[in-house]
Scaffold this motif. Structure first.
Motif, short mmCIF file in Angstrom:
data_model
loop_
_atom_site.label_atom_id
_atom_site.label_comp_id
_atom_site.label_asym_id
_atom_site.label_seq_id
_atom_site.Cartn_x
_atom_site.Cartn_y
_atom_site.Cartn_z
N SER A 128 -5.26 14.32 -0.05
CA SER A 128 -5.87 13.77 -1.27
C SER A 128 -4.90 12.90 -2.05
N SER A 129 -3.61 13.00 -1.73
CA SER A 129 -2.58 12.23 -2.42
C SER A 129 -2.00 11.12 -1.56
N ALA A 130 -2.54 10.92 -0.37
CA ALA A 130 -1.86 10.09 0.62
C ALA A 130 -1.93 8.60 0.31
N HIS A 131 -3.14 8.07 0.07
CA HIS A 131 -3.28 6.62 -0.10
C HIS A 131 -4.54 6.32 -0.90
N ALA A 132 -4.50 5.22 -1.62
CA ALA A 132 -5.63 4.83 -2.46
C ALA A 132 -6.87 4.52 -1.63
N ARG A 163 -3.73 2.67 5.36
CA ARG A 163 -2.55 1.91 4.94
C ARG A 163 -2.62 0.43 5.30
N ARG A 164 -3.43 0.09 6.29
CA ARG A 164 -3.56 -1.34 6.60
C ARG A 164 -4.76 -1.98 5.90
N GLY A 165 -5.46 -1.20 5.04
CA GLY A 165 -6.47 -1.79 4.19
C GLY A 165 -7.90 -1.38 4.43
N ARG A 168 -0.31 2.77 -2.89
CA ARG A 168 -1.25 1.66 -3.05
C ARG A 168 -0.82 0.42 -2.27
N VAL A 169 0.23 0.57 -1.49
CA VAL A 169 0.71 -0.55 -0.69
C VAL A 169 -0.18 -0.73 0.53
N VAL A 170 -0.65 -1.95 0.76
CA VAL A 170 -1.44 -2.29 1.94
C VAL A 170 -0.53 -3.08 2.87
N LEU A 171 -0.35 -2.57 4.07
CA LEU A 171 0.63 -3.13 5.00
C LEU A 171 0.14 -4.40 5.69
N CYS A 172 -1.17 -4.63 5.71
CA CYS A 172 -1.69 -5.80 6.41
C CYS A 172 -1.87 -6.97 5.45
N PRO A 173 -1.39 -8.16 5.80
CA PRO A 173 -1.56 -9.32 4.93
C PRO A 173 -2.91 -10.02 5.12
N PHE A 204 -4.09 11.21 -7.78
CA PHE A 204 -4.29 9.76 -7.87
C PHE A 204 -2.97 9.04 -8.16
N ASP A 205 -2.16 9.61 -9.05
CA ASP A 205 -0.89 8.97 -9.40
C ASP A 205 0.07 8.92 -8.21
N ALA A 206 -0.04 9.91 -7.33
CA ALA A 206 0.88 9.97 -6.18
C ALA A 206 0.44 9.08 -5.03
#
Length: 640
Positions: free
Chosen positions: A154-158, A129-131, A43-48, A38-40
């Motif tokens: 499992s560590s890739a993205h929230a 990654r885009r949400g 959490r960045v979402v590329l789409c605005p 989870f820590d890794a």
């Protein structure tokens, strides 16, 4: 077995397990491993634009919006699209993943780490990654070969979660000692596999059918590809799909990947590994597929083939199938039999493995005894085309029963069909790329050897994959008399009276009834049923299939031959009678035989020639083994 022998056996197995590192992580360690993952997570979402997560426009995705907008609770509206061609099925998946605005739920039995598998994984991570919320549920026995892959995912993205269904010993993969232990201690649980398959986009569009995530299902293997079928459905039935997926996702036997012992230990020991994979084997073909999935014209052409349909149902087992209060008659297999039993004129069934459960045999026997029995036509594999020769051996054992007691008309798929919906150009292009890559890697390995450096592991893997080891495993396809890209049937579909069409995962076999969880779409619509029937009948054309029919009666004592063969067939062991009731026939076109005939037509033998029990097969060791399993393997039917 005496208690002392049991003790010795368990001690031996225990020693093997200890030697393979079989110790379960404590809850505290599992929590810490999950914390590392989870820590890794990015959490960045590329789409605005959170409203649609920058989804790509898609004519396939729009089918869901149109169907739901036109639906009322009393009158739901749906679209259905048959996906017969492998490249179309992959294109539709990639396009829909890119078009997802809110959620993607993927459930599958096999998820390989090959070109097709990695392409889809790349697309799923991009969607996260885009949400988009992405959830992937895979079966333990047949998905994602390496614990490191699961640790990376499992560590890739929230927004990305991965769970594993029914992990024996809480591991992502099982060693042979662990498999042995599972066979001894937990046979029923070991065989309880998730054969269900689903890709659900925004709770609006879903795909289910026979295809897994592996090159073989999308005409990308240079050696063996499946002739398979999916159905895309758009509309309110997607809500039923979501409910079933939620039941699997929240089940106690669906375990987050990061909490598995081997994955958790890797996370605690090395931290979250980077998300990467080996280079594509055929990168040009992957790039072409990626481009095609964004080609508006190609996608619109595919979507235009979708048809508005009538009543649609999603029938699926629950994850705890046959456990406690869930062990009821209302499972997918029983509901499928109810549909078949309603037939008045015809049942058209396509299954890769013609081994019937006892309930199915009782049903077909009773249907054949009706005053006006419906015709039952079966499209299935030959020994030459099947990927499971042991299963075929049992089908071969019961040919007399199928033809005489059930009245089946059986068509067995050829390994090199003349007109199947297979993209041979895509196979050839990928094989050429793979050969060039293997040649380059072989040259690199030779250069390394000259420099006395060890070859890279990746090079070894690619070379082995392309050239093969020659063994192929105990249940691999049998050797053939000629070379070429072999095609095996994998579609599971049924048409009843050309009014009901069924496409799903159930092979109509004992495993589907007793062990696997299964899912299927049932569409009550004559136009759809006719389209599905046309697709199945295409696979039964003479260029694609042999006809199974009774062989000519022996000139001496035919009644004794038949009786002894029937008695031998009924034996669970020692079915050794050498003269079988039926054999394979090939159509011979000519002035007197302008069109194919049914096996019970008076002119059948004038237009068909017998080609032997196992046409196209090089009868070496596996031909003999097939006979052995016919004689001794009846007890294996429930698990095959």
């Amino acid at each position: 077995m005496t208690p002392v022998r049991w003790t010795h056996l368990l001690a031996l197995v225990g020693a093997l397990l200890l030697g393979s590192g079989c110790t379960t992580m404590s809850t505290g360690k599992a929590d810490r491993a999950q914390g590392v993952a989870f820590d890794a997570r990015d959490r960045v979402v590329l789409c605005p634009r959170p409203a649609d997560a920058c989804a790509s426009p898609s004519a396939l995705r729009e089918l869901g919006d149109r169907a739901i907008a036109a639906s009322t609770p009393e009158a739901p509206r749906h679209y259905a699209l048959l996906l017969d061609r492998g490249p179309d099925a992959l294109l539709a998946r990639v396009n829909l993943i890119r078009a997802a605005r809110r959620s993607i739920d993927l459930q599958t039995y096999i998820f390989d780490e090959d070109d097709a598998g990695h392409l889809v994984l790349d697309e799923l991570i991009s969607a996260a990654r885009r949400g988009v919320r992405v959830r992937v549920l895979v079966d333990q026995l047949s998905a994602l070969k390496k614990a490191s892959t699961l640790a990376s995912l499992s560590s890739a993205h929230a927004n990305f979660d991965l769970r594993v269904y029914n992990p024996m010993f809480n591991d992502s993969r099982m060693s042979y000692p662990k498999y042995l232990m599972a066979s001894l201690c937990c046979w029923d649980r070991l065989n309880q596999r998730m054969h269900s398959k689903l890709l659900l986009i925004d709770d609006a569009v879903g795909i289910t059918g026979g295809r897994n995530y592996q090159d073989d299902y999308y005409d990308w293997s240079p050696e063996y590809d499946f002739r398979d079928r999916d159905v895309l459905v758009a509309g309110p039935v997607a809500g039923e799909m979501r409910e079933n997926f939620e039941a699997f996702w929240t089940s106690p036997i669906s375990v987050p990947a990061e909490r598995l012992d081997d994955v958790g230990r890797l996370l605690l020991r090395e931290g979250a590994p980077p998300l990467e994979h080996a280079a594509f084997i055929a990168p040009e073909r992957v790039t072409q597929m990626s481009n095609d999935a964004s080609d508006v014209t190609r996608v619109e052409t595919l979507a235009h083939a979708a048809m508005p349909v009538g009543t649609v149902h999603f029938i699926a087992d629950v994850p705890e199938k046959h456990q406690g209060e869930n062990d009821t008659a209302e499972n997918a297999g029983q509901r499928l039999r109810d549909i078949v039993e309603s037939a008045q004129t015809e049942v058209l069934m396509q299954t890769p493995y013609l081994v019937l459960s006892e309930d199915a045999q009782d049903m077909f026997r009773a249907m054949h005894q009706r005053a006006s029995a419906p015709r039952v036509t079966i499209s299935t594999n030959s020994l030459a085309s099947t990927d499971a020769f042991i299963v075929y051996a049992l089908s071969y054992k019961y040919k007399r029963r199928y033809l005489r007691e059930f009245g089946f008309h059986i068509y067995e798929f050829k390994p090199f069909p003349g007109a199947a919906p297979i993209d041979l150009e895509a196979i050839a292009a990928g094989a050429e790329e793979e050969a060039k890559r293997a040649e380059l890697l072989a040259g690199a390995e030779e250069e390394q050897r000259r420099k006395k450096q060890p070859p890279q592991q990746q090079s070894e893997g690619v070379a082995t994959r392309y050239f093969g080891s020659g063994g192929g495993g105990a249940n691999a396809p049998v050797p053939l008399e000629r070379a070429g890209v072999r095609i095996g049937l994998h579609a599971k579909s049924i048409v009843v009276d050309e009014r009901i069409g069924v496409v799903g995962t159930h092979n109509f076999d004992p495993r589907g009834d007793n062990y696997n969880t299964e899912s299927m779409v049932v569409i009550e619509d004559p136009a759809f049923a006719r389209a599905l029937a046309d697709s199945i009948r295409g696979d039964m054309q003479p260029v694609n299939a042999w006809v199974i029919a009774p062989r000519d009666k022996p000139p001496v004592f035919p009644g004794i031959d038949y009786s002894l063969g029937k008695v031998s067939e009924s034996l669970p062991l020692f079915d050794l009678w050498p003269w079988r009731y039926a054999t394979s026939y090939d159509f011979v076109h000519g002035p007197d035989c302008p069109a194919p005939l049914l096996r019970d037509d008076p002119n059948f033998r004038r237009c068909y020639t017998p080609v032997g029990d196992f046409p196209e097969v090089s009868l070496g060791l596996k031909g003999l083994t097939t006979r052995i399993f016919t004689a001794f393997g009846a007890g294996l039917a429930p698990i095959l």
